[in-house]
Design an enzyme around this catalytic site. Structure first.
Site, PDB file in Angstrom:
ATOM      1  CE  LYS A 196      12.019 -25.123  36.731  1.00  0.00           C
ATOM      2  NZ  LYS A 196      12.381 -25.474  38.119  1.00  0.00           N
ATOM      3  CE  LYS A 248       8.375 -22.927  37.150  1.00  0.00           C
ATOM      4  NZ  LYS A 248       8.968 -23.333  38.442  1.00  0.00           N
TER       5      LYS A 248
END
Length: 324
Positions: A196, A248
């Protein structure tokens, strides 16, 4: 001289193109992120994400049922509490907005789709960080892990099939797995936000959850310049027991997604984040892009890069397009 190799033969009509298509997007591949706002009397539109709302409990149940009817593979729930504090206590409260929403959705859809819960403190803290702060104002990794373990148990008890730790704390998957196993939730899965990044593309999401953050999350989310680091994070999460791993954002990190898919021996997810959604919707509103074609092309690119699962705010609508 005429070409002896003619790739256009395999593009001559729709039937041929369908036959040789290398990548498919199916409704089962899609997960719908959903926001529920504590105390809301009617759905609250999110200005920076046209078409997305903070749900009431009732509208959440209806939207979940609609997604299941469309064939969507899963739902990812986020809570927007009415009150916050320094430790994000609403995250572990059985009557907290997210845990109530999980019970509501499971009562509505049962096992007809995979009900997932975002496991992070940022929506629940009055400072907006993904963990508790020490006396210097720095996120305390190990104190935060204790709360993540409690949060995982609360979410599993509320009905989550899968918990999804997104805080990027070192060791979070291992602590969560131990906490779930110790409390009888051995069957609850973990979708780890393994790679992320500290991305500018999260801007509209902060509107969606009424984020209280000032500053940034650079000390725990990944540097957008780093690719190899993502593979290390994935390796660590797999060693700690992750059942699935995630990259992400998606579109700006397709190279990372491809690398992760090449090494992971579990399903790989990618999150088409709020900024990606809003950019396309803004261009469509200007008449610059064809909405359906652009959305489906973007989802195809994420699948082509290696995602088994795609989190997207278009999940229900795209699922209906795909089933026509």
């Amino acid at each position: 001289m005429y070409p002896s190799h003619r790739p256009r033969r395999l593009r001559r009509n729709g039937a041929v193109r369908r036959l040789v298509s290398e990548t498919s997007v199916e409704p089962r591949h899609l997960v719908l992120p959903m926001f529920v706002r504590e105390g809301a009397a009617e759905p609250v539109p999110i200005p920076s994400m046209p078409g997305v709302v903070q749900h009431t409990r009732d509208s959440l149940r209806q939207a979940a049922a609609d997604a299941v009817a469309a064939g969507v593979g899963g739902l990812m729930l986020f809570g927007v509490p009415a009150a916050r504090d320094a430790t994000g206590s609403g995250a572990v409260d059985p009557e907290g907005v997210l845990n109530v929403a999980l019970r509501d959705v499971r009562a509505e859809v049962g096992d007809d789709t995979v009900v997932m819960a975002d496991l992070c403190l940022d929506e629940f803290t009055d400072h907006g960080h993904c963990g508790v702060l020490d006396e210097r104002g720095v996120v305390d990794n190990d104190r935060t892990l204790q709360l993540y373990g409690e949060m995982a148990v609360a979410q599993a008890d509320a009905g989550a099939h899968v918990v999804a730790p997104s805080g990027m704390m070192d060791g979070q998957v291992g602590v969560i797995r131990d906490s779930l196993d110790a409390t009888g939730f051995e069957d609850t899965g973990i979708l780890a936000y393994s790679a992320k990044y500290a991305s500018a593309f999260y801007g509209p999401f902060r509107d969606a959850v009424d984020s209280q953050l000032t500053g940034d999350r650079n000390t725990y989310q990944q540097d957008p310049a780093n690719g190899r680091e993502a593979l290390r994070e994935v390796d660590l999460d797999l060693a700690e027991g992750a059942d699935m791993v995630m990259v992400k954002p998606a579109l700006s990190y397709l190279d990372v997604l491809r690398d992760v898919a090449g090494v992971a021996d579990v399903p790989v997810a990618a999150y088409q984040v709020s900024g990606e959604y809003s950019m396309i919707e803004a261009a469509v509103a200007q008449g610059w892009l064809d909405r359906e074609r652009t959305v489906l092309e973007s989802l195809t690119s994420i699948r082509r890069a290696g995602a088994d699962v795609v989190l997207t705010y278009w999940a229900t609508e795209a699922a209906r397009w795909l089933r026509r």
